[in-house]
Design an enzyme around this catalytic site. Structure first.
Site, PDB file in Angstrom:
ATOM      1  N   CYS A  83       0.816  -1.222   0.000  1.00 24.84           N
ATOM      2  CA  CYS A  83       0.000   0.000   0.000  1.00 24.84           C
ATOM      3  C   CYS A  83       0.845   1.266   0.000  1.00 24.84           C
ATOM      4  O   CYS A  83       0.603   2.192  -0.781  1.00 24.84           O
ATOM      5  CB  CYS A  83      -0.959  -0.018   1.194  1.00 24.84           C
ATOM      6  SG  CYS A  83      -0.161  -0.006   2.808  1.00 24.84           S
ATOM      7  N   HIS A 136      -2.274   1.074   7.084  1.00 19.45           N
ATOM      8  CA  HIS A 136      -2.709   0.984   5.691  1.00 19.45           C
ATOM      9  C   HIS A 136      -2.997   2.390   5.178  1.00 19.45           C
ATOM     10  O   HIS A 136      -3.384   3.289   5.937  1.00 19.45           O
ATOM     11  CB  HIS A 136      -3.962   0.105   5.580  1.00 19.45           C
ATOM     12  CG  HIS A 136      -4.353  -0.199   4.165  1.00 19.45           C
ATOM     13  ND1 HIS A 136      -3.581  -0.999   3.334  1.00 19.45           N
ATOM     14  CD2 HIS A 136      -5.436   0.177   3.424  1.00 19.45           C
ATOM     15  CE1 HIS A 136      -4.172  -1.097   2.151  1.00 19.45           C
ATOM     16  NE2 HIS A 136      -5.295  -0.393   2.188  1.00 19.45           N
ATOM     17  N   HIS A 148      -6.154   1.799  -3.732  1.00 16.57           N
ATOM     18  CA  HIS A 148      -5.136   1.335  -2.773  1.00 16.57           C
ATOM     19  C   HIS A 148      -4.683  -0.069  -3.154  1.00 16.57           C
ATOM     20  O   HIS A 148      -5.301  -0.736  -3.998  1.00 16.57           O
ATOM     21  CB  HIS A 148      -5.706   1.347  -1.349  1.00 16.57           C
ATOM     22  CG  HIS A 148      -6.844   0.380  -1.164  1.00 16.57           C
ATOM     23  ND1 HIS A 148      -6.831  -0.631  -0.234  1.00 16.57           N
ATOM     24  CD2 HIS A 148      -8.048   0.251  -1.812  1.00 16.57           C
ATOM     25  CE1 HIS A 148      -7.964  -1.315  -0.278  1.00 16.57           C
ATOM     26  NE2 HIS A 148      -8.719  -0.793  -1.243  1.00 16.57           N
TER      27      HIS A 148
END
Length: 285
Positions: A83, A136, A148
């Site tokens: 990510c 994240h 993402h």
């Protein structure tokens, strides 16, 4: 061991357990020879946006190129990416903006932003399994969605309204260098729009700066009598001057002696003679 530790520090914060589960799932599918049918990957629909600033358009087009890239923990290329690596590469390639490598540092790098003020290109941060630390990150693309690198599906588009992202939401942030580009782009667009609506007959700026020559006020036509009319009015209004007669010469008349004046003269003469005689008598004595 040292190399493995560095890779863990560089990751976006997803757990190793999820990777193990993913590997086990792939192994199981390989053994059975069966795989789940996959839906076509969703891409960013740019026609749903109105006019985008140029930096935002470059950013989202670069992010869209990465859709379908597989997730690799610690990955940083189109062969596999995590990510934070995905966010780093998109900003670097699209706008030449360098970001920190992991999601927690990226969150510290950003200026904190209220969720209601999100705009395309801002970053959205999440915790992992309800923890307190950032694990994240995704890029907001508008309409309540983000792009993402999912640990299970690779680079995808997801709605922020999904329960997992609602429950694990941490914060939002904006990148100041990106906003500086937006301000510049919007000023240029505003100046261009103003130039488009400016009439072609408008004077150049150099001429506008020059002082205007003084202009005598012009009276309306009906208030300006003609010169011939003025002369006629003046002639009519002016009284006629009476002709000047030459002055008569006045000659002084010689006075003619009258009887009374003659008697006065005689008496003066007699008195003078008498005074002379008297003086001679008194002087002889």
């Amino acid at each position: 061991m040292l190399l493995m530790a560095l890779c863990l520090l560089a990751s976006c914060g997803s757990s190793r357990t999820s990777l193990t589960a993913r590997a086990t799932s792939h192994k199981s599918e390989k053994n059975t020879g069966k795989s789940k049918p996959q839906r076509p990957a969703e891409h960013i629909h740019f026609n749903t946006y109105s006019t985008l600033p140029q930096p935002t358009e470059r950013l989202l087009k670069e992010a869209d190129k990465w859709i379908g890239t597989p997730y690799v923990y610690g990955g940083n290329s189109s062969d596999g990416v995590d990510c934070s690596g995905f966010v780093l590469q998109v900003y670097k390639k699209a706008l030449d903006i360098k970001l920190p490598r992991n999601s927690a540092k990226q969150q510290e790098f950003c200026t904190k932003l209220d969720r209601d003020n999100l705009r395309e290109g801002d970053l959205v941060f999440f915790t992992v399994r309800g923890g307190d630390s950032v694990g994240h990150v995704g890029i907001y693309i508008g309409n309540g969605r983000m792009i993402h690198a999912s640990s299970s599906k690779g680079v995808i588009i997801s709605p922020l309204s999904q329960k997992y992202y609602v429950d694990n939401f941490h914060s939002c942030g904006r990148i100041e260098q990106y906003y500086a580009m937006l301000d510049k782009s919007e000023r240029i667009s505003s100046d261009k729009a103003l130039a488009d609506i400016t009439p072609a007959s408008a004077k150049p700026a150099e001429q506008e700066k020059q002082p205007m020559a003084s202009v005598e006020p012009v009276l309306p036509r009906q208030t300006q009598p003609k010169a011939s009319a003025i002369s006629a009015v003046e002639k009519k209004a002016a009284p006629k001057a009476a002709p000047v007669k030459p002055a008569r010469k006045v000659t002084a008349k010689k006075a003619t002696p009258t009887g009374s004046t003659m008697d006065a003269d005689r008496s003066k003469v007699l008195n003078s003679i008498i005074e002379q005689k008297a003086d001679s008598i008194f002087s002889s004595r």
